[in-house]
Design an enzyme around this catalytic site. Structure first.
Site, mmCIF file in Angstrom:
data_model
loop_
_atom_site.group_PDB
_atom_site.id
_atom_site.type_symbol
_atom_site.label_atom_id
_atom_site.label_comp_id
_atom_site.label_asym_id
_atom_site.label_seq_id
_atom_site.Cartn_x
_atom_site.Cartn_y
_atom_site.Cartn_z
ATOM 1 N N ASP A 117 1.227 -1.162 -0.137
ATOM 2 C CA ASP A 117 -0.037 0.073 -0.263
ATOM 3 C C ASP A 117 0.780 1.610 0.048
ATOM 4 O O ASP A 117 1.783 1.002 -0.917
ATOM 5 C CB ASP A 117 -1.099 -0.479 1.433
ATOM 6 C CG ASP A 117 -2.234 1.039 1.403
ATOM 7 O OD1 ASP A 117 -3.312 0.780 0.534
ATOM 8 O OD2 ASP A 117 -2.150 2.210 1.512
ATOM 9 N N TRP A 118 0.506 2.266 0.941
ATOM 10 C CA TRP A 118 1.325 3.532 0.674
ATOM 11 C C TRP A 118 2.669 3.263 1.330
ATOM 12 O O TRP A 118 3.646 4.179 1.133
ATOM 13 C CB TRP A 118 1.018 4.518 2.010
ATOM 14 C CG TRP A 118 -0.406 5.433 0.828
ATOM 15 C CD1 TRP A 118 -1.339 5.425 0.915
ATOM 16 C CD2 TRP A 118 0.467 6.275 0.564
ATOM 17 N NE1 TRP A 118 -1.964 6.066 0.873
ATOM 18 C CE2 TRP A 118 -1.414 7.521 -0.094
ATOM 19 C CE3 TRP A 118 1.822 7.028 -0.050
ATOM 20 C CZ2 TRP A 118 -0.670 8.392 -1.273
ATOM 21 C CZ3 TRP A 118 2.058 8.441 -1.047
ATOM 22 C CH2 TRP A 118 0.531 8.848 -1.934
ATOM 23 N N TRP B 77 -12.485 3.410 -4.669
ATOM 24 C CA TRP B 77 -12.269 3.511 -2.571
ATOM 25 C C TRP B 77 -12.280 4.999 -2.602
ATOM 26 O O TRP B 77 -12.778 5.232 -1.084
ATOM 27 C CB TRP B 77 -10.777 2.257 -2.838
ATOM 28 C CG TRP B 77 -10.169 2.811 -1.241
ATOM 29 C CD1 TRP B 77 -8.336 3.379 -0.655
ATOM 30 C CD2 TRP B 77 -10.920 2.586 0.367
ATOM 31 N NE1 TRP B 77 -8.591 3.666 0.043
ATOM 32 C CE2 TRP B 77 -9.359 3.578 0.573
ATOM 33 C CE3 TRP B 77 -11.807 2.371 0.857
ATOM 34 C CZ2 TRP B 77 -9.257 3.582 2.184
ATOM 35 C CZ3 TRP B 77 -11.559 2.284 2.203
ATOM 36 C CH2 TRP B 77 -10.130 2.825 2.512
ATOM 37 N N ASP C 92 -8.260 -8.678 -3.993
ATOM 38 C CA ASP C 92 -7.301 -7.254 -3.799
ATOM 39 C C ASP C 92 -7.985 -6.430 -4.512
ATOM 40 O O ASP C 92 -7.990 -6.627 -6.159
ATOM 41 C CB ASP C 92 -5.970 -6.407 -2.885
ATOM 42 C CG ASP C 92 -5.728 -5.047 -3.122
ATOM 43 O OD1 ASP C 92 -6.886 -4.440 -2.929
ATOM 44 O OD2 ASP C 92 -5.056 -4.656 -3.078
ATOM 45 N N HIS D 184 -6.133 -7.463 0.203
ATOM 46 C CA HIS D 184 -5.177 -6.448 0.053
ATOM 47 C C HIS D 184 -4.062 -6.437 1.172
ATOM 48 O O HIS D 184 -3.214 -5.746 0.809
ATOM 49 C CB HIS D 184 -6.043 -4.614 0.166
ATOM 50 C CG HIS D 184 -5.269 -3.428 0.519
ATOM 51 N ND1 HIS D 184 -4.813 -3.143 -0.922
ATOM 52 C CD2 HIS D 184 -4.560 -2.385 1.106
ATOM 53 C CE1 HIS D 184 -3.807 -1.896 -0.947
ATOM 54 N NE2 HIS D 184 -4.201 -1.667 0.436
#
Length: 300
Positions: A125-126, A165, A251, A280
């Protein structure tokens, strides 16, 4: 002028299931003086290898509780920081404080402060959106990569799943993080889902959660696009380390198709480990992922 920030009471972090690591803090990081940044730091300080584990939204270092023991058993040092706005780190209350550079510069300064060497970047993710842009500027520091459901944002949307999202996130200024994690990862117990929500007593602590989706670089003029494009070229042409990719197949935002694009960007990245039931948050299947990564690196 000091940045107005909230600090989650320590009692919120008592008795977290599977996560009894002592907290470590720095509050005088260059450019971030007065903001307390938390990180897990386990294993020998002089270990041959260090695993730097970077979380994303809306999680924190708790996400890595199933991978940390595997890395420690290999004799490595493991560092798992919390981004500002998340976990045990301080949480600036003004949405406008948060930017790509705010987060990236903090992590670069923390890596320098902790004098990390022979680093395996572990990201999702980030943690990848930012983390994947750092090794090109510190190539002697990073030697390996473990990458899970993430991307390099170079000025276009990751896809319809992300757009949906982002739109949903905008409607949830006080997002129920425990419920979100339970929906995305049904294998979580109620106590584990609650642990993800522990850093956020109320909506005033959630500016970072609100802002991360807004910062994803979906148009060419956004901050971070140039750095991410430079990083993509570096991974494609200059990366010489070993890589391992794990993909949560369920995901809807950064699933197999998006990860295949990223895999083709990373020089020498082998076929991924695909977890059919994972979504995810791949780290919730962290033990087999970490063991497979070490095996691929020739350590098992």
């Amino acid at each position: 002028m000091p940045i107005d920030a909230k600090r989650t009471p320590d009692a919120r972090f008592d008795n977290l299931p599977g996560f009894d690591y002592a907290p470590h803090y720095v509050d005088d990081l260059r450019g971030y003086e007065g903001l307390r940044i938390h990180y897990v730091d386990e294993g020998p300080q002089d270990a041959v290898r260090t695993y730097l584990c970077l979380h994303g939204q809306p999680t924190w270092s708790y996400l890595y509780r199933k991978m940390i023991p595997v890395f420690l058993d290999s004799g490595a040092r493991v560092v798992a920081p919390d981004w500002l706005g998340f976990g045990r780190s301080d949480k600036p209350v003004d949405d406008k404080v948060y930017s790509f550079s705010f987060h990236r510069n903090m992590m670069v300064e923390l890596i320098k402060r902790l004098d990390l060497k022979t680093v395996t970047l572990v990201c999702q993710d980030w943690g990848g959106l930012i983390g994947l842009t750092i090794p090109m500027d510190m190539p002697d520091t990073f030697e390996r990569l473990i990458v899970m459901n993430t991307t390099l944002a170079t000025g276009t949307s990751p896809g319809a799943g992300f757009d949906q999202w982002k739109a949903y996130n905008r409607t949830q200024p006080d997002m129920d993080i425990a419920a979100l994690m339970k929906r995305g990862t049904p294998i979580l117990t109620d106590a584990e889902a609650a642990a993800y929500a522990a850093p956020f007593p109320d909506a005033t602590y959630k500016a970072g959660v609100r802002m991360f989706p807004e910062l994803v670089m979906v148009s060419p003029g956004m901050e971070g696009v140039d750095i991410s494009r430079r990083a993509a070229a570096w991974w494609a042409n200059d990366w010489k380390g070993d890589s391992f990719m794990a993909v949560g197949a369920q995901d809807p935002v950064l699933g197999p198709a998006q990860m295949e694009k990223l895999r083709k960007t990373i020089r020498g990245c082998p076929e991924p480990m695909v977890l059919a039931d994972a979504g995810h948050f791949v780290q919730e299947w962290g033990e087999p992922v970490a063991l497979s990564a070490l095996k691929s690196f020739g350590e098992l």
